[in-house]
Motif scaffolding. Structure first.
Motif: not given
Length: 723
Positions: A679-698
């Motif tokens: 639910r927290h991820a939904d409130s942040v927005g999954l597009p924003r979550v995915a983008e941030r995770m890609h950056r952290l992974a890099d």
């Protein structure tokens, strides 16, 4: 087609000068307050005003063992979406209860069963309260647990009745008290048998009417009125020293709950306003605060959590006509911390328990531990001493398998070793009947592998309890592909009967909870290895809302236990789960954490408040640590946790987002005010979550690359709860 019959809320009858107002909401198991209920109360008040010859009014419930459990949570959730309607509703409720206080005859609440929230506020607006000695009779104001405060005068009336200190404690914690305790506090006037409750309440009303003076209810500064005038804190409340009392309450609340929950602090402010400026000003402040809180994200998340828990508690993840095997006796293998803890909880709930260990020493430790837990219940007056003796009498011990032939459910809680567990299963089945369900308390080993040793694999499943068993609310039930629905139904029924919040998940290494907490600790280990300070990592995650940080958590669980689980998970997910060497290096130094008083923290005082700086000598970079941005620590840890939750959903380990959110909150310490990790991820927005995770992974490693389900939902702009 006939119209649906109107719902009944209240009925009124008059008998020999006493008006009996019966609360009985049709179609509901329990009574709740609501806008329609308020409308009906207003009608009844009009009737009472116009009824001649009355000597008193008795308010009671038509539902045995239940008075009123509070305001209708469904309506409260709807109101959080319509904030403009909240304040008028609160004002209307205040006026309605004020009319009860101002009736020309005394009003007595006859309380049998739960009297909570708005139910207690209704009872406190009456001129007297008589409670039944039913064990179900509990009184409290639990609104802070939903992110709001009492909204029908509870912040003003409760401190008047029980004193400032007790009133603050009950409102800020949501603590409930039984009938006898309520009388001792001054919350009720008398406690009687349920069979004579209405009779005694009516007699009380008549005596008050005959004596007179009952209508003199204070409307001035609440600081002038005390039920316990000898209480020092109440005497202090008459003076400017009361500011110190409220400041201390704020400090205590901040230490216990942090600053993420606004409701307790709002409650303190409102109560203080009533002390300083009087009853009406206190009501005004209460209404303002409630209207503000109910639209806050914290309240919305906690209310959603309430409904999710209700759904999980009612869910039947098997065919509708499946019936559980009857269970009267439970066998527990392993008398260590987990096994003995399970035995005590089972005995508390009335099960006969047979506890087995390999030798007398281990068995003796386990029996002593269960006795200590029971004695603590007696000491805290949760149960009587005779009941404690009965409870302990339900537990018997053995070093053989004698008595296991009568057990209907056996819970294996031996060491986390596959060969040992398979051996135990084989031995056990030689001494049990064919309809006995066998559950393993394993935290990581796939149930299918354990069940391979069984001649009846359909009767084998997992029941993963959390330590300490008597405190932790979650039970993770694991079914492998061959587990029968009847076995699952049995484990679920027993688990719920034990008072646990149960989630049912599918089989796999680490199932759900161990995988998710493992990913969280794994990422924290990487941050430590990269040079961060232990206290910075832990402080960052505590600030984010976790009760303890990940490094302290490892100390609490035990480094040896954590690494054993990590090894299983890393072998299962080696293609994407790379592990730091930091934790292994610390373990190699003989540091097991709190259990041997040697871990990331010093345990000379037993509490582990100070980091043991010598740990850094075992790590890359030594004691030359570097500052790491708090938000980066928080993002890496919670997103690593989220990613594993997403994989569990993607792989159908967990079948519903709701189960995941309940699991992380009730089992892993995820902050409730965020409503759950998905639910927290939904409130942040999954597009924003995915983008941030890609950056952290890099930047930090491929383990932080988002799972496919996150990427797919982000691309479609969907949520986990889209359905």
């Amino acid at each position: 087609m006939s119209e649906e019959a109107p719902k009944e809320y209240l009925s009124l009858r008059v008998d020999d000068g006493i008006a009996y107002v019966c609360i009985d909401v049709s179609g509901q198991r329990v009574n709740t307050l609501s806008t329609p209920m308020t409308e009906r109360f207003e009608e009844v008040l009009d009737e009472l005003r116009d009824t001649a010859g009355l000597e008193g009014v008795v308010i009671h419930s038509g539902k045995e063992g239940n008075f009123v459990v509070g305001f209708d949570i469904n309506e409260l959730q709807e109101l959080s979406q319509r904030p403009e309607d909240v304040r008028p509703m609160i004002d209307r409720g205040h006026q309605m209860l004020g009319r009860f206080e101002e009736l020309s005859v005394p009003v007595v609440a006859a309380v049998d069963g739960n009297c909570l929230g708005g139910g207690l506020e209704l009872a406190m607006a009456c001129h007297a309260r008589i409670a039944s000695n039913n064990d179900k009779t509990q009184m409290g104001l639990p609104e802070v647990k939903l992110g709001v405060i009492p909204g029908l005068g509870g912040t003003q009336r409760l401190p008047r009745l029980v004193g400032l200190q007790t009133g603050l404690n009950m409102i800020l914690t949501g603590k409930q008290v039984g009938a006898k305790k309520a009388k001792k506090l001054g919350l009720v006037d008398d406690v009687v048998h349920p069979g004579i409750l209405l009779q005694v309440a009516a007699e009380k009303a008549r005596k008050m009417y005959a004596k007179g003076g009952w209508q003199k209810r204070p409307k001035a500064s609440i600081g002038e009125v005390f039920s316990n005038p000898g209480e020092m804190v109440n005497l202090a409340a008459k003076t400017p020293a009361r500011k110190l009392i409220f400041n201390q309450a704020r400090e205590t609340t901040r230490k216990q709950a942090g600053d993420k929950y606004p409701a307790p602090f709002a409650a303190i402010d409102v109560i203080e306003t009533g002390y300083k400026d009087g009853f009406d000003a206190g009501l005004q402040a209460e209404g303002d605060a409630f209207a503000k809180l109910v639209k806050d994200d914290v309240a919305k998340n906690l209310i959603n959590l309430f409904f999710m828990k209700q759904e999980v508690d009612k869910a039947k993840p098997f065919p509708w006509n499946t019936k559980a095997y009857p269970v009267d006796k439970i066998g527990v293998l392993g008398a260590g911390l987990m096994g003995a803890g399970i035995a005590q909880v089972a005995a508390y709930k009335g099960y006969e328990v047979r506890l087995k260990d390999v030798d007398d020493e281990g068995l003796s430790w386990g029996l002593n531990y269960t006795k200590e837990l029971i004695d603590k219940l007696v000491k805290r007056k949760k149960i009587s001493a005779p009941m404690g003796d009965i409870m302990f009498g339900r537990i018997s011990g053995t070093t053989e398998y004698t008595g296991f032939g009568q057990a209907d459910l056996i819970i294996e809680a031996v060491f986390e070793d596959l060969d040992l567990k398979k051996s135990v299963i084989k031995d056990l089945e030689e001494h049990t009947h064919d309809e006995a369900v066998i559950a393993s308390n394993t935290s990581t080993i796939p149930i299918k592998e354990i069940a391979s040793a069984s001649k009846n694999p359909e009767m084998v499943l997992g029941m993963h309890f959390f330590s300490p068993v008597h405190k932790m609310p979650l039970l993770e039930i694991i079914r492998h592909e061959g587990t029968s629905s009847k076995a699952v139904a049995t484990a679920l029924e027993v688990g719920r009967d034990m008072g646990k919040t149960c989630i049912v998940v599918n089989d796999g290494s680490g199932f759900f909870t161990s995988r998710v907490i493992g990913a969280y600790i794994n990422e924290a280990g990487w941050i430590l290895q990269e040079g961060a300070r232990i206290e910075d990592i832990d402080r960052a995650m505590k600030d984010w809302g976790f009760p303890v940080g990940p490094m302290k958590l490892v100390d609490e669980v035990g480094m040896d236990v954590a690494l054993k689980a990590a090894k299983t998970l890393q072998e299962a997910f080696e293609e994407r789960w790379d592990a730091p060497t930091a934790l292994k290096a610390v373990a190699a130094d003989g540091r097991k954490g709190k259990k041997n008083k040697k871990g990331f923290y010093k345990y000379k005082d037993g509490k582990g408040k100070e980091v043991d700086e010598t740990v850094y000598d075992l790590l890359p970079g030594g004691r030359d640590r570097k500052p790491v941005d708090k938000e980066v620590i928080q993002e890496r840890c919670w997103l690593a946790m989220l990613n594993e939750c997403a994989y569990c959903l993607q792989e159908e380990i967990a079948e519903h987002p709701r189960d995941i959110d309940i699991g992380v909150i009730f089992g892993l310490g995820f902050p409730p005010f965020r409503g759950g990790i998905l639910r927290h991820a939904d409130s942040v927005g999954l597009p924003r979550v995915a983008e941030r995770m890609h950056r952290l992974a890099d930047q930090f490693g491929d383990r932080l690359k988002p799972a496919d389900i996150i990427v797919e939902k982000a691309e479609k702009n969907e949520n986990f709860y889209s359905e």
